[in-house]
Design a protein around this motif. Sequence first.
Motif, PDB file in Angstrom:
ATOM      1  N   SER A 117       0.817  -1.208   0.000  1.00 32.90           N
ATOM      2  CA  SER A 117       0.000   0.000   0.000  1.00 32.90           C
ATOM      3  C   SER A 117       0.851   1.258   0.000  1.00 32.90           C
ATOM      4  N   THR A 146      -1.910  -0.504  -3.498  1.00 33.08           N
ATOM      5  CA  THR A 146      -3.265  -0.160  -3.083  1.00 33.08           C
ATOM      6  C   THR A 146      -3.269   1.162  -2.317  1.00 33.08           C
ATOM      7  N   LYS A 147      -4.480   1.614  -2.015  1.00 30.42           N
ATOM      8  CA  LYS A 147      -4.689   2.865  -1.271  1.00 30.42           C
ATOM      9  C   LYS A 147      -4.092   4.065  -2.013  1.00 30.42           C
ATOM     10  N   VAL A 202      -3.003  -4.728   3.806  1.00 32.61           N
ATOM     11  CA  VAL A 202      -2.697  -3.879   2.648  1.00 32.61           C
ATOM     12  C   VAL A 202      -3.834  -3.856   1.630  1.00 32.61           C
ATOM     13  N   GLY A 203      -4.861  -4.670   1.859  1.00 33.66           N
ATOM     14  CA  GLY A 203      -6.016  -4.643   0.967  1.00 33.66           C
ATOM     15  C   GLY A 203      -6.178  -5.874   0.107  1.00 33.66           C
TER      16      GLY A 203
END
Length: 342
Positions: A117, A146-147, A202-203
């Motif tokens: 992320s 991600t994010k 982290v998704g």
Amino acid sequence: MSISSGPHAVSLADLGWSAFFADQVGEGETGLLPARIATVHRSRIGAETALGQMRLILPSPMKTTDFAVGDWVLLGVGDATVVRRLDRRTLLLRRTEGARAQQLIAANVDTLFIVTSCNDDFNPARLERYLALSNEAGTRPVIVLTKADKVMDAASYQIEAAALQRDLAVVSLNAKSVEATAILSPWCGAGQTVALVGSSGVGKSTLLNTLTRKSDADAQATGGIREGDAKGRHTTTARSLHPIAGGGLVIDTPGMRTLHVSDVADGLDIVFAEITELAPRCRFRDCTHAHEPGCAVQFAIADGTLDPARLDRWRKLSDENRDNTPVVTGARGNKSTRSRRR
């Protein structure tokens, strides 16, 4: 035999069956049913077949630890007993601290999505470990950031990640957005298998839910990263195979807090290709690239074409790989495997 047919039934091609596996089926095995391992638990294994989902029966001396999610097996005529496992095209595995045998992560994976992320979880040294793992397994690595919607400049993360290996694909996305499916679609076509690896929080589970378009009732539980230290919470506790909406399959894996490198010498050579290619130019064949005269690697650092931090990380991972990779010793016919660690 437990079979769930009907709307869940798919073709073998949809499950990733290819000529590589078909060519392994002998003349006397044409009546056996191919199945792809979808879940592996301590005491049971589930699989997907052209007839639907099955809970498999393992005859002695087979054990659940012999199989990885993504494996292809042949089942007996009229039942769900495993006759044999087909050879793997690729295999992701890791060695945990203190363990003699390596742990199977996933088999027959085409692309490994290394998920991190755009925050304090972004760690180049850890990403290099995942890249070595992917390279050694023969899978195609893709860094998934991600994010990206949470930061002002996701491009800086993307540039730093892309520098970790030549020709490395790097994408940034919001794992909750449907646009993530389109961004990752080049690697998620029909018959393709991807796997998700990365730290907790982290998704990965969020991305899995987006790719598979799971309903709220079926969605994978998710857990965010703590704001104080960017550490995540484990939400995935087992590996599992899921169909991706529109084609392909995805294997989810539990978050890895630590990833020890072992048996990945070739994988490291690919990650650190700029060092690997310079080494033959050194004056001494056993050059450590630390202090020897005529060292091509040190010359590259001096003229600014090689980042000294990369050399430090290469040396650390190379030493760790050497120490963690068991060696075979003993006379012929009486060989044993031991660790290099003292």
